[in-house]
Design a protein around this motif. Structure first.
Motif, PDB file in Angstrom:
ATOM      1  N   UNK A 101      31.368  29.853  39.831  1.00 35.92           N
ATOM      2  CA  UNK A 101      30.131  29.306  40.386  1.00 35.92           C
ATOM      3  C   UNK A 101      30.314  28.748  41.781  1.00 35.92           C
ATOM      4  N   UNK A 102      29.878  27.516  41.978  1.00 32.65           N
ATOM      5  CA  UNK A 102      29.950  26.884  43.301  1.00 32.65           C
ATOM      6  C   UNK A 102      31.377  26.685  43.779  1.00 32.65           C
ATOM      7  N   UNK A 103      32.366  26.739  42.876  1.00 34.08           N
ATOM      8  CA  UNK A 103      33.764  26.574  43.268  1.00 34.08           C
ATOM      9  C   UNK A 103      34.394  27.886  43.740  1.00 34.08           C
ATOM     10  N   UNK A 104      33.686  28.993  43.602  1.00 35.21           N
ATOM     11  CA  UNK A 104      34.213  30.279  44.056  1.00 35.21           C
ATOM     12  C   UNK A 104      34.287  30.273  45.582  1.00 35.21           C
ATOM     13  N   UNK A 105      35.443  30.599  46.167  1.00 34.82           N
ATOM     14  CA  UNK A 105      35.556  30.616  47.634  1.00 34.82           C
ATOM     15  C   UNK A 105      34.626  31.616  48.303  1.00 34.82           C
ATOM     16  N   UNK A 106      34.174  32.618  47.556  1.00 36.70           N
ATOM     17  CA  UNK A 106      33.216  33.576  48.108  1.00 36.70           C
ATOM     18  C   UNK A 106      31.828  32.949  48.081  1.00 36.70           C
ATOM     19  N   UNK A 134      40.581  22.464  39.818  1.00 37.07           N
ATOM     20  CA  UNK A 134      39.935  23.738  40.130  1.00 37.07           C
ATOM     21  C   UNK A 134      40.768  24.584  41.082  1.00 37.07           C
ATOM     22  N   UNK A 135      41.395  23.950  42.071  1.00 34.39           N
ATOM     23  CA  UNK A 135      42.181  24.725  43.035  1.00 34.39           C
ATOM     24  C   UNK A 135      43.330  25.453  42.348  1.00 34.39           C
ATOM     25  N   UNK A 136      44.004  24.784  41.425  1.00 33.07           N
ATOM     26  CA  UNK A 136      45.088  25.442  40.705  1.00 33.07           C
ATOM     27  C   UNK A 136      44.546  26.516  39.763  1.00 33.07           C
TER      28      UNK A 136
END
Length: 746
Positions: free
Chosen positions: A121-126, A207-209
């Motif tokens: 979702x919103x955490x996707x870098x795209x 989330x980053x990991x």
């Protein structure tokens, strides 16, 4: 389960073999060609759950990220879009969460009664991936690029660093539309309109990991797809005939496929290393995960393109299997921000908050201890005024230092890896890497005569071994290599320098060119003893020639990197019969055997040079300079440094792999060649990049006013060409890889 009981390399191979056979029996590779196939995906996933893969990632003792990468690679080979990726992320995201909702969801996932589609979702870098909002336990929004959503029962989406939203796919307000991307049907668009959502609280989602794990899994699947297409192309090259012979016999095809194999091996090793560090809880695993994603994304796309080029028109038809893998590779390698996002993480590691050096590799207890021992010895014996005086000399005077060699000779380290029966220490390849690495970091002069020593230990007589090996071991004698001639460079079998027996002597006549270490005490010389031998290499013998023998005429020349080599003429040079090494006309075996023994670590030595130079470049980039903007803050500089770092890690992985192989015997020539080709060409790219980043001042040569580090970076570039050419040009090495590793016809 103890560390020794955790899955081993053998168990991972068994897992891969088992899954390959299982998927070959239960999944048709062309299933996805017919369009969206939710029923088929649900069916194969139910069968895979029975194989136990659905629980990977939930319990480290049952298998961790390394095992997940194995599964993903096999799914990629089979062109099977089963929702393993989402199941893995659900396991990682919910691990440790003890709520009734999380425990129940995982139980159903592992039993196969729930199939989860995961979206960041919103955490996707795209930025185009979409997002959702949850208000009063109702979820609304649009999510793009959701895998296998049409075959799943639930959607799981992180909505904060401590919460995920769970939505039933068959509930009200949920719309799922298949998406054709890269001509394939594995993705979906999910639209939520006040859909009922269950909030699952977790202590810390990291989330980053989680993104890093997700990207590694995608790269592993892309690797499986690229590897399968590559293997099909190799088989095709062996059978497809053009102009009356198999296309795999053409050098252009051999080198194309050799390049692909080098990249695939690099991807395989760096992915597995990142997974291993994760499963061990190593603090550097995020850095290596970013390096793996950065390198793999571009490498796998290159392999995919070159594979299609090899197939030509036959692989362009949709009926062929290769297009499926081409599509999978490109979809997986651009997902989640692709290589560009991974490089942001590498840049941050290297350059933010004071920056960090490239991580040291664990060389085992003995290797780590030796690394520290050598470091302390150099601090006591090669520092302050002595080292400063040496460094102040022109480069041509810094290729060798007699006193330093004698001092190192007292430690026994010149014979670090030699068998004890020859006076060596019998240390492991990892310990040899520790010595090479530490010497390189301290910019110590070179020592020893490794290739010649190997030849003497393998083929010398007892008398030769007793005479020459102790001199090398003590640092007293350097040996040059007299191989190349005007008409015999890489084609050493064409050499013309001759040796004829005259009573109790050999008489040598001829010319050698490009001879480095011409100033050494001895020359390890290749000469023809049978001019009519068929094949030509069958008539070559190897000799030790003292360089003070009458009839030797030396004409030194300056290399383009400010070093030196010489053209050497041998005019009726007489040496004793017992200076022959090995059998008469058996020199090819001596020459190639000694080179093969040494080539396994040559690439490692080169990449360690690059790693050291990279650290010097990194420090310059981070240094403030008057009123100019800090280079470390330039996004283009950061990106280029990240690319270099990821390739250095692949080079170091190839080095470590060769060391592992050497521990079980001699490194196969094709693997030594892979390491040498990759690392030497990386050295060239490093030199070019350093000049691009630092600008024209970095082009100032040694002992020029204002030269950066006494011309270090421009000289690195000039010196790099030697490594690409020496010990067998990279073109010859590529042919060796194609023929030995891939079985392409000669």
């Amino acid at each position: 389960m103890s560390a020794t009981e955790r899955p081993t390399d053998d168990t991972r191979k068994m897992l891969a073999d088992s899954l390959r056979g299982f998927l070959g029996q239960h999944w048709r590779v062309d299933t996805v060609k017919r369009g969206p196939c939710p029923q088929e995906i649900a069916a194969i996933w139910s069968k895979l759950v029975g194989q136990g893969v659905a629980s990977l990632g939930s319990d480290p003792d049952m298998g961790g990220l390394r095992e997940i990468l194995v599964v993903m690679a096999e799914l990629g080979r089979a062109a099977c879009p089963a929702p393993m990726w989402s199941a893995t992320l659900a396991n990682f995201a919910l691990a440790g969460a003890m709520s009734e909702a999380s425990v129940g969801l995982l139980r159903r996932l592992h039993a196969g009664t729930a199939r989860i589609a995961f979206s960041f979702g919103a955490f996707d870098p795209d930025r185009a991936a979409g997002s959702i909002e949850v208000t009063n336990v109702k979820a609304s929004g649009l999510l793009r690029f959701v895998e296998a959503a049409g075959s799943c029962t639930h959607l799981l989406v992180p909505i904060s660093p401590s919460a995920l939203a769970l939505v039933a796919m068959d509930g009200p307000g949920v719309g799922v539309e298949p998406t054709r991307a890269m001509g394939a049907w594995s993705l979906h668009q999910v639209r939520l309109n006040a859909a009922p959502a269950e909030i699952i609280e977790v202590e810390f989602l990291a989330v980053h990991d989680l993104l890093r794990k997700a990207k590694l899994a995608l790269m592993a699947r892309a690797h499986g797809a690229a590897r399968r297409a590559f293997e099909l192309a190799v088989d095709y090259a062996k059978e497809r005939r053009q102009f009356g012979r198999p296309i795999g016999q053409f050098q252009a095809i051999q080198h194309k496929l050799a390049n692909c194999f080098i990249l695939l091996e690099g991807v395989r090793l760096i992915l597995d290393h990142a997974g291993e560090l994760h499963d061990r809880g190593d603090r550097h695993w995020p850095y290596f995960a970013d390096c793996a994603a950065s390198f793999s994304a571009e490498a796998l796309r290159r392999v995919s393109l070159e594979t299609q080029h090899t197939f030509g028109a036959i692989g362009y038809a949709e009926e062929h299997e290769a297009p499926l893998h081409f599509k999978r590779v490109h979809l997986d390698t651009i997902a989640l921000g692709g290589a560009a996002h991974a490089r942001l993480g590498i840049g941050s590691f290297l350059l933010d908050d004071g920056g960090a050096e490239l991580p040291q590799y664990d060389l085992g207890p003995a290797g780590n201890a030796l690394r520290e021992q050598v470091r302390q010895w150099l601090e006591e014996n090669w520092s302050s005024e002595r080292k400063a005086a040496f460094d102040a000399q022109p480069f041509a005077k810094r290729e060798f230092d007699v006193e330093f060699a004698l001092d190192v000779g007292k430690t026994g380290w010149i014979g670090l890896g030699w068998p004890s029966k020859f006076g060596g220490q019998g240390r492991s390849p990892l310990e040899q890497i520790a010595l090479i690495e530490t010497m390189e970091r301290d910019e110590a002069p070179r020592i020893g005569a490794a290739i010649q020593a190997n030849a003497l230990m393998m083929f010398g007589t007892p008398e030769q071994q007793q005479k020459y090996l102790p001199e090398i071991l003590r640092g007293e004698a350097m040996h040059g290599m007299g191989y190349c001639e005007p008409q015999a460079g890489s084609d050493l079998a064409a050499l013309r320098t001759g040796a004829e027996r005259d009573g109790d002597q050999w008489v040598i006549n001829g010319q050698k060119i490009w001879t480095t270490t011409w100033w050494g005490k001895y020359m390890f010389l290749a000469a023809r003893t049978d001019r009519d031998a068929k094949p030509p290499h069958a008539g070559i013998s190897m000799f030790i020639v003292p360089m003070n023998t009458p009839g030797i005429s030396i004409h030194p020349a300056t290399t383009m990197y400010d070093g030196s080599f010489a053209n050497i003429f041998y005019d009726n040079v007489r040496i004793p019969l017992d200076n022959l090494v090995g059998e008469v006309d058996g020199g090819w075996k001596v020459l190639t055997g000694a080179l093969a023994f040494e080539r396994g670590l040559v690439g490692g030595g080169i990449v360690l040079k690059v790693a050291h130079a990279f650290e010097q470049l990194r420090r310059h980039i981070m240094a403030a300079e008057a009123d100019r903007p800090l280079l470390a803050n330039d996004p283009i500089v950061r990106d280029r440094m990240a690319v270099l770092a990821s390739k250095i890690e692949v080079g170091r992985q190839l080095m470590m792999h060769c060391a592992e192989l050497a521990a079980d015997g001699i490194t196969p020539p094709e693997y030594g060649a892979i390491s040498k080709v990759f690392s030497s060409e990386l050295m060239e790219r490093f030199g070019e990049t350093a000049l691009d980043i630092l600008g024209q001042r970095a082009a100032l040569s040694e002992q020029m006013p204002d030269a950066i580090d006494n011309g270090r970076f421009e000289q690195n570039l000039r010196h790099s060409l030697m490594w690409v050419i020496s010990i067998g040009t990279n073109e010859i090495q590529r042919s060796l890889i194609a023929q030995r590793a891939l079985g392409l016809p000669r």
